[in-house]
Design a protein around this motif. Structure first.
Motif, short mmCIF file in Angstrom:
data_model
loop_
_atom_site.label_atom_id
_atom_site.label_comp_id
_atom_site.label_asym_id
_atom_site.label_seq_id
_atom_site.Cartn_x
_atom_site.Cartn_y
_atom_site.Cartn_z
N ALA A 157 0.96 -1.10 -0.03
CA ALA A 157 -0.10 0.12 0.03
C ALA A 157 0.83 1.29 -0.16
O ALA A 157 0.55 2.24 -0.67
CB ALA A 157 -1.08 0.08 1.16
N ASP A 158 1.86 1.14 0.67
CA ASP A 158 2.95 2.53 0.71
C ASP A 158 3.75 2.54 -0.61
O ASP A 158 3.59 3.61 -1.16
CB ASP A 158 4.04 2.09 1.70
CG ASP A 158 3.37 2.15 3.00
OD1 ASP A 158 2.36 2.62 3.48
OD2 ASP A 158 4.15 1.74 4.25
N PHE A 159 4.01 1.39 -1.38
CA PHE A 159 4.23 1.71 -2.64
C PHE A 159 3.44 2.03 -3.75
O PHE A 159 3.85 2.97 -4.46
CB PHE A 159 5.07 0.25 -3.10
CG PHE A 159 5.54 0.31 -4.49
CD1 PHE A 159 6.77 0.63 -4.67
CD2 PHE A 159 4.74 -0.38 -5.34
CE1 PHE A 159 7.66 0.58 -5.79
CE2 PHE A 159 5.28 -0.09 -6.93
CZ PHE A 159 6.69 0.21 -6.94
N ILE A 160 2.16 1.47 -3.70
CA ILE A 160 1.12 2.23 -4.27
C ILE A 160 0.76 3.68 -4.07
O ILE A 160 0.65 4.63 -4.80
CB ILE A 160 -0.22 1.29 -4.36
CG1 ILE A 160 0.17 -0.02 -4.90
CG2 ILE A 160 -1.20 1.85 -5.10
CD1 ILE A 160 -0.92 -1.15 -4.88
N GLY A 161 0.79 4.12 -2.74
CA GLY A 161 0.53 5.40 -2.38
C GLY A 161 -0.82 5.51 -2.04
O GLY A 161 -1.75 6.33 -2.36
N THR A 162 -1.30 4.59 -1.09
CA THR A 162 -2.74 4.49 -0.48
C THR A 162 -2.86 3.86 0.79
O THR A 162 -1.75 3.45 1.19
CB THR A 162 -3.61 3.47 -1.48
OG1 THR A 162 -4.94 3.67 -1.05
CG2 THR A 162 -3.07 2.14 -1.22
N ARG A 163 -3.87 4.29 1.52
CA ARG A 163 -3.99 3.90 2.76
C ARG A 163 -4.95 2.65 2.89
O ARG A 163 -5.12 1.95 3.76
CB ARG A 163 -4.57 4.84 3.70
CG ARG A 163 -3.58 6.10 4.01
CD ARG A 163 -4.46 7.27 4.95
NE ARG A 163 -3.42 8.16 5.29
CZ ARG A 163 -3.71 9.11 6.05
NH1 ARG A 163 -4.74 9.46 6.65
NH2 ARG A 163 -2.56 10.31 6.24
N ASP A 164 -5.82 2.32 1.86
CA ASP A 164 -6.53 1.21 1.62
C ASP A 164 -5.62 -0.08 1.78
O ASP A 164 -4.53 -0.20 1.35
CB ASP A 164 -7.35 1.22 0.11
CG ASP A 164 -7.92 2.56 0.36
OD1 ASP A 164 -8.71 2.77 1.11
OD2 ASP A 164 -8.26 2.77 -0.85
N SER A 165 -6.29 -1.21 2.46
CA SER A 165 -5.60 -2.17 2.71
C SER A 165 -6.32 -3.25 1.75
O SER A 165 -5.74 -4.47 1.83
CB SER A 165 -5.73 -2.93 3.90
OG SER A 165 -7.02 -2.88 4.62
N PHE A 166 -7.55 -3.02 0.93
CA PHE A 166 -8.09 -3.96 -0.20
C PHE A 166 -7.64 -3.30 -1.35
O PHE A 166 -8.10 -2.17 -1.52
CB PHE A 166 -9.55 -3.79 0.06
CG PHE A 166 -10.31 -4.59 -1.09
CD1 PHE A 166 -9.90 -5.71 -1.58
CD2 PHE A 166 -11.77 -4.11 -1.44
CE1 PHE A 166 -10.53 -6.45 -2.53
CE2 PHE A 166 -12.23 -4.93 -2.53
CZ PHE A 166 -11.77 -5.86 -3.08
N LEU A 167 -6.79 -4.13 -2.00
CA LEU A 167 -6.23 -3.58 -3.36
C LEU A 167 -6.78 -4.40 -4.34
O LEU A 167 -6.75 -5.65 -4.20
CB LEU A 167 -4.67 -3.54 -3.14
CG LEU A 167 -3.97 -3.07 -1.95
CD1 LEU A 167 -2.73 -3.15 -1.82
CD2 LEU A 167 -4.41 -1.25 -2.11
#
Length: 288
Positions: free
Chosen positions: A13-23
């Protein structure tokens, strides 16, 4: 209780740049089915870099070779026995046809709509659930009735494209000579970068598996050990074909037969024995 993800492992999620955990990760390769389907698991070496080693995928993708180690929860078992035994974080491979029940074989119908809904309910808050599918708008018609709506409209999630993630990862982490048009499997790019650093040719997949030339520390040796461990007691008559089929879930196209032949040549040279492979790998390679 579930332990939190390892803090020393970078979070996807950090690599993607999101706080979501459902990806939701779109990889169009999952749309390929039938006897010529290949490379449905090409994203798994990339995801494994983020500590994601619990995986659900159809058993048809498991052709007897794993380029990375992972714990498998087959999709068929989840449909038949439920999701109580599944642990998170989890990577889940499901194509759109498998979601809707359009994909069938002589034994069963692939219909994972209920499975995914149960997994979303079961998932502990904050632990990653990564759905790899072939569309950015996956639909579950049995559950999402509104026309034109996909189930991601119902859940807080981030949708991204696999190719873009891999391209950015390689750009900042690897000096690979393989173009993305050749392969989007990180495992092959890691081998290419390793060989390039050693001053070897690294611009095609077959040359990466020339075991008479590659260094002892090359990642290309790992599949041989896996094949010995898994198959030493049940070697098939046409082992070259067997290895070629095993590569199918990881390699998009092209020279899988050449790679299979290289692997088989080395396995026969060491008589399918791990100790002999060690000896060749470390002693013979000192002369390279």
């Amino acid at each position: 209780m579930h332990d939190p993800p390892d803090s020393e492992t970078p979070a996807l999620a950090d690599f993607i740049g999101t706080r979501d955990s459902f990806l939701v990760i779109r990889d169009p390769q999952l749309a390929k089915t039938g006897s010529q389907a290949r490379a449905q698991l090409r994203s798994l070496p990339f995801l494994a870099e983020f500590g994601l080693d619990r995986v659900s995928h159809p058993e048809i993708y498991d052709n007897g070779l794993r380029l990375v180690e992972y714990e498998l929860f087959p999709n068929e078992d989840l449909r038949e026995n439920g999701v109580d035994g599944v642990e998170f974080p989890l990577v889940h491979y499901v194509s759109q046809e498998m979601l809707t029940g359009e994909l069938r074989d002589e034994d069963s119908t692939f219909d994972d709509q209920d499975v995914i809904r149960r997994l979303l309910r079961k998932r502990p808050e904050g632990l990653p659930y990564v759905l790899v599918t072939d569309t950015s708008t996956p639909k579950m018609p049995r559950h999402t009735k509104k026309p034109g709506k996909s189930f991601i409209d119902e859940f807080e999630c981030t949708v991204t494209d696999y190719k873009g993630l891999l391209k950015r990862y390689i750009q900042y982490n690897l000096d690979s000579d393989l173009p993305l048009s050749t392969t989007q499997n990180l495992f092959f790019h890691q081998i290419s970068a390793h060989h390039k650093q050693e001053g070897l040719e690294a611009g095609s997949i077959p040359v990466l598996f020339d075991y008479t030339q590659i260094p002892a520390e090359s990642p290309a040796w790992a599949p041989l050990y896996y094949l010995i461990r898994e198959d030493v007691d049940r070697v098939l008559e046409d082992y070259s074909e067997r290895i070629r089929e095993a590569l199918r879930s990881w390699t998009e196209r092209g020279p899988t037969q050449k790679v299979a032949n290289s692997m088989l040549d080395m396995l026969e040279r060491v008589e399918f024995e791990e100790d002999r492979l060690d000896s060749y790998r470390y002693r013979h390679q000192e002369d390279i």
